[in-house]
Design an enzyme around this catalytic site. Structure first.
Site, PDB file in Angstrom:
ATOM      1  N   HIS A  45     -22.264   2.633 -13.757  1.00 14.23           N
ATOM      2  CA  HIS A  45     -23.719   2.465 -13.776  1.00 14.23           C
ATOM      3  C   HIS A  45     -24.106   1.055 -13.340  1.00 14.23           C
ATOM      4  CE1 HIS A  45     -27.834   2.197 -14.955  1.00 14.23           C
ATOM      5  NE2 HIS A  45     -27.841   3.203 -15.804  1.00 14.23           N
ATOM      6  N   CYS A  46     -23.134   0.121 -13.230  1.00 13.56           N
ATOM      7  CA  CYS A  46     -23.528  -1.283 -13.050  1.00 13.56           C
ATOM      8  C   CYS A  46     -23.311  -1.834 -11.642  1.00 13.56           C
ATOM      9  CB  CYS A  46     -22.779  -2.144 -14.061  1.00 13.56           C
ATOM     10  SG  CYS A  46     -23.234  -1.751 -15.751  1.00 13.56           S
ATOM     11  N   ILE A  47     -22.033  -1.979 -11.258  1.00 16.57           N
ATOM     12  CA  ILE A  47     -21.733  -2.749 -10.032  1.00 16.57           C
ATOM     13  C   ILE A  47     -22.389  -2.142  -8.773  1.00 16.57           C
ATOM     14  CG2 ILE A  47     -19.877  -3.880  -8.707  1.00 16.57           C
ATOM     15  CD1 ILE A  47     -19.816  -4.682 -11.615  1.00 16.57           C
TER      16      ILE A  47
END
Ligand SMILES: NC(=O)c1ccc[n+]([C@@H]2O[C@H](COP(=O)([O-])OP(=O)(O)OC[C@H]3O[C@@H](n4cnc5c(N)ncnc54)[C@H](O)[C@@H]3O)[C@@H](O)[C@H]2O)c1
Length: 436
Positions: free
Chosen positions: A257-259
């Protein structure tokens, strides 16, 4: 009483930390299924054992609810809802807006509201503050508003919510102080900064740093492929330098979900200010081309065996976005599988953490990893290098292994022809680069 809005990868561990510190915690989530499971003592988050949830529920310190009005009982509320991108790669703030509106409807004087969801600089002040102040409460005197980025690293055995330093920035100095005081009661080390914008940007710097460095090593893999040099050996040797170098490893692309998402929040914000974030754009371009690079590698390796991708049976090993977790969000394995299927391959997968998953309306069910399954595959592609997989068995029974993670590095001589992410000889590598 502390409230947590959104009981996912971020919200549930945070709720547990507050409960373990002795607070009474209300976890509000729109998913009735999640709420019911948690109240039944079952955790849906790998890093939070069910026994921990059950213990806190039984002790009366943690209660999950889908009833919004319960937020009115809270003295402080932290928001940990998703911040995805829209199809056009613009921030989708709808979850944050809905969560804030739910709090605003139940807000009362003295309440502290903290946004934890990753977002662009300005969100807390521009999106949350007007909503929270709608009923006439003034930020900094009647209510307190802050941003505190979550740094959870799912599956990390050493660093978790409690012992990872936590950055906090408030709309006013008093907001920072109130939020710092609260988090200090359950987090070992809190790092105050002077504004919500600083705190928002801290998270984006951290994840952009990762995206850019992964982009760099992915390009280094392509460079090594062209030069016929072993990229893993180069990286491991460089990492012996005790200063000025930080090890990142190449792979089939980035996930989670982040990078893949967070840097685009910053790129979007800067576009609104007429500035192009070139590092972000370049890293994103390189990282998002990696699945295609891997599939071309598979095609060439099959070609060496006088086979076409079309009609070949390909076993994908590991579909979660990184090792030893079950999270499939944005996983590059999905792209590798889709590209292979588009070219007519018969694609199967095995993942000890993901027995089945749905993607684009299709249900995928994993196969057991057996000598027969390996031997009957025309190619085995290691996309995610889970620790629980016996790579010696893979190398002993498969005919062809495309290893994008160097997972077979320690296997002994075997039946399989192993093709690394970056070629160990220069043949064909130029052909690869011509496409990029
Ligand atoms: N997963 C990570 O590793 C990680 C790490 C750091 C930061 N973050 C950030 O934290 C935020 C949350 O991510 P996550 O991985 O925990 O998401 P998640 O999808 O695991 O959990 C989000 C939860 O919020 C609930 N929800 C959605 N809308 C809601 C609403 N209006 N009211 C109440 N509940 C609602 C969902 O039902 C779900 O249970 C994101 O901004 C993400 O970028 C995630």
């Amino acid at each position: 009483m502390v409230g947590i809005v959104g009981l996912g990868y971020v919200g549930l561990p945070l709720a547990m930390e507050f409960a373990k510190a002795g607070f009474r915690v209300i976890g509000y989530d729109v998913s009735k299924r999640t709420v019911d499971a948690l109240m039944g003592g079952t955790s849906h988050i790998q890093d939070v054992p069910s026994s921990e949830v059950a213990e806190q529920v039984q002790a009366g310190r943690f209660e999950a609810t889908a009833v919004e009005a319960r937020l009115g009982e809270c003295d402080a509320v932290s928001i940990a809802v998703p911040t995805p991108l829209s199809k056009t790669r613009d921030p989708d703030m709808s979850y944050v807006q809905q969560a804030t509106d739910a709090i605003a409807r139940n807000c009362r004087p003295g309440m502290l509201v903290v946004l934890e969801s990753t977002t662009y600089p300005g969100t807390t002040r521009e999106v949350l503050q007007p909503r929270i102040e709608e009923k006439g409460l003034k930020t900094g005197t009647d209510v307190f508003l802050a941003f505190s980025p979550e740094r959870v690293d799912p599956g990390n055995p050493k660093w978790h919510t409690k012992n990872t330093p936590k950055v906090v920035g408030g709309v006013t100095p008093d907001c920072t102080e109130v939020a710092t005081a609260l988090y200090s009661m359950c987090i070992d080390h809190v790092v105050p900064v002077t504004s919500t914008e600083s705190a928002e940007l801290v998270k984006l710097l951290e994840n952009t740093f990762r995206a850019v460095n992964i982009g760099l090593v992915n390009e280094m893999a392509i460079v090594c492929d062209k030069l016929g040099v072993d990229v893993w050996e180069v990286i491991d040797a460089a990492a012996t330098k005790p200063f000025g170098f930080m090890k990142f490893t190449p792979g089939p692309g980035i996930g989670g979900h982040c990078i893949p998402l967070d840097p685009h929040y910053l790129a979007w914000k800067m576009r609104t200010l007429n500035y192009k974030t070139r590092f972000i754009d370049l890293a994103s371009e390189i990282n998002s081309e990696m699945p295609e690079y891997v599939v071309r590698k598979i095609a060439r390796a099959l070609n060496d065996d006088r086979k076409a991708v079309n009609g070949s049976r390909v076993l994908v090993l590991g579909v979660a976005y990184k090792k030893d977790i079950e999270d499939m969000r944005e996983s590059p394995a999905l792209d590798v599988m889709r590209l292979l299927e588009e070219r007519g391959a018969d694609v199967r997968y095995h993942d000890p953490h993901v027995p089945r998953f749905r993607e684009d309306g299709h249900e995928f069910v994993g196969v057991a990893l057996t000598p027969e399954e390996l031997a009957s595959s025309d190619a085995v592609v290691i996309v995610t290098d889970h620790s629980g997989v016996d790579y010696q068995m893979v190398a002993d029974h498969a005919g062809l292994v495309i290893d994008t993670r160097n997972a077979t590095a320690r296997t002994k001589a075997s039946r399989a022809r192993i093709v690394p992410l970056a070629a160990s000889d220069a043949s064909g590598a130029e052909q690869e680069l011509a496409h990029l």
